[in-house]
Design an enzyme around this catalytic site. Structure first.
Site: not given
Length: 571
Positions: A191, A501
């Site tokens: 994180h 994409c």
């Protein structure tokens, strides 16, 4: 003496600053037992310390929400949930009842949890040990009366060097002052790395002996693009990296005229160019460069940085905000797409031999229908605020799509909203089965989006995450391109649009072919939008149509590349 050390990339860009060492307090834990009459006093200390730590985390979370940093806020929310875990509290309480003082009890519990995380095979889940370590150390600081170096008080350009840096610290950093982060530990899945990247702070992790080598106030350079750290940087080193930064900046300046332009070829063929986004920040970035749409909003990031499933209301706030920001431009939300290399830290998934062929995309959604229905309701309600479209990943069959569409319709009916228009439902074409079945899928879907990353690895039977077989992943393989052409033909036969994409969408070799084959839209990361737009402006669409014939005439990727080079040279 200057030394350049390689590490692992965790955030892009180049940063210059003086060294600031962040070294956490080494706890001198008192292991003495307590008398029974002091048990309640120790438990009261725990409650007080937890409350102070929780209030600190709440303030950090509130500040990130105010700044629109939803990824950071979700990570802080996950830490708050960890701190409030009843099992954690009970385990610590049990140790105190066994006459451990509260500090020792908390320390023992922290080590037990981290040891259990170390045994997890999955890299993403293993990286979550950093969060529990961050949370419990925060409580330990309160119990021991320690305070840490406040990095928010720095005013001069600085590079933070640490063994590891807690996510709650990184979430508070000011990128105008903190120019880089160097860590001895850490990983790209942490994180800390995710937050640093979202803040635009260059980060290099896994730099051995960084604290020992770094001297306070020395000049340091962090090249996040190449995962390099320059210790004790000289003037010549500084000039070299400043030139690299300048060259990058000049390249950006050359793209500046394209910020407000529409995307069209030299002969005025209009191409829809969208952005792939996952946070509010990348939506803002996309609006600044005049994208036609959000071609892919990755909703898994709403789920991954938490310790439980987000509620309907929590999701609605995020989706609604994105739809409103786009001000009438289409936003395509991909439903929760976990599995493969993406896992939810709170979902007890089985270890799979081939996770990319396992419980992924809509397979997970159909196995956890309550989670899927909650997300569908949030999408439906968000559609009142903009042009919302919904796309299902990893669909293989018409039966699967019909099931998903039925569930969506049931939730629409339950909500009973008077929607201004029907919400389009699309399919990601990511597997050979879906591509070869496109003729029938196109009769039911409202649009297609080709997920070229997965489609390429499945067609080539080579894991795109495995460096040992990366040479087998041919993005311009004629077989792959024929499959893409077939998908486009099937979509257009049923008068539905087809976009792309994946990584192919910003590849200079692939773009001319994709446009020539008739793809209606491309969606790329915002950092690639201007480069792609400029490149498309240089192409002649009429000449690109020849690729419809060329892909059936060449035998290899190298021939295909030669063909593209020839077309571009004569543009």
């Amino acid at each position: 003496m200057t030394e350049i050390i390689k590490g692992n990339r965790g955030g892009g860009g180049i940063g210059f600053g003086t060294v600031v060492k962040y070294q956490e307090v080494v706890f001198n834990i008192d292991e003495n037992r307590i008398p029974e009459e002091e048990i309640q006093t120790e438990l009261d200390k725990l409650v007080s310390a937890v409350n102070i730590a929780r209030n600190e985390l709440i303030k950090i979370k509130e500040r990130t929400i105010q700044n629109g940093e939803y990824t950071d806020a979700a990570i802080m929310e996950a830490q708050i949930m960890m701190l409030d875990d009843p099992e954690l509290h009970q385990n610590i309480k049990n140790k105190v009842l066994n006459l451990h003082n509260v500090t020792h009890a908390l320390y023992l519990e922290k080590n037990d949890i981290i040891e259990s995380f170390e045994k997890i095979n999955d890299a993403y889940l293993r990286a979550r040990k950093q969060d529990i370590n961050d949370v419990l150390k925060r409580v330990l600081y309160k119990l021991e009366g320690h305070s840490t170096l406040d990095l928010t008080e720095l005013t001069e350009p600085s590079i933070i060097v640490a063994k590891d840096l807690p996510p709650s610290i990184v979430a508070q950093l000011d990128k105008t002052v903190i120019k880089g982060i160097v860590l001895e530990n850490g990983s790209e899945n942490s994180h800390t790395a995710i937050i640093a990247m979202s803040h635009g702070i260059p980060l290099v992790s896994n730099v051995k002996n960084a604290l020992q080598m770094a001297r306070p106030f020395d000049m340091m350079i962090v090249d996040g693009d190449n995962a390099e750290v320059v210790f004790n940087a000289s003037i010549s080193d500084t000039w070299f990296y400043l030139k690299k930064q300048s060259d990058k900046s000049k390249a950006s300046e050359r793209l500046a005229p394209y910020r407000s332009k529409i995307t069209e070829t030299k002969d005025k063929k209009r191409i829809n160019l969208g952005a792939n986004v996952s946070t509010k920040g990348t939506v803002d970035e996309s609006l600044d460069i005049n994208v036609d749409q959000v071609g892919l909003f990755r909703t898994e990031f709403v789920y991954m940085s938490r310790s439980n499933y987000p509620s309907e209301e929590e999701q609605l706030e995020i989706y609604k905000d994105v739809a409103k920001k786009m001000d009438g431009k289409p936003v395509t939300f991909r439903t929760l797409d976990v599995g493969g290399d993406k896992y939810l830290p709170y979902y007890d998934h089985d270890e799979e031999t081939n996770p990319f062929l396992g419980t992924r995309g809509i397979r997970f959604s159909l196995m956890n229908e309550h989670v899927f229905r909650t997300q569908m309701r949030a999408f439906i309600r968000a559609s009142e605020y903009g042009d919302v479209r919904v796309m299902f990943p990893m669909v293989n069959t018409v039966a699967e799509f019909k099931t998903l569409a039925r569930i969506f319709a049931e939730e629409e009916k339950k909500l009973g909203l008077s929607l201004k228009k029907r919400i389009p439902l699309g399919i990601m074409i990511e597997t050979p089965a879906a591509a070869m079945h496109a003729e029938y899928l196109a009769k039911h879907a409202d649009f297609f989006s080709i997920g070229s990353n997965d489609l390429t690895q499945f067609v080539m039977a080579a894991d795109r995450m495995n460096p040992n077989v990366s040479s087998f992943v041919e993005i311009l393989n004629p077989g792959l391109l024929k499959l893409i052409h077939y998908v486009i033909k099937c979509a257009h036969k049923e008068n539905i649009e087809v976009g792309l994409c994946g990584e192919l969408a910003h590849d200079r070799g692939a773009i001319p072919i994709l446009l020539g084959l008739g793809v209606d839209s491309l969606s790329v990361h915002p950092s690639h939008v201007l480069q792609v737009r400029k490149f498309i402006h240089e192409l002649d669409y009429e000449k690109l149509k020849a690729f419809e014939r060329h892909i059936y005439e060449v035998e290899s990727e190298s021939e295909m590349m030669d063909m593209v080079a020839m077309v571009i040279r004569h543009k």
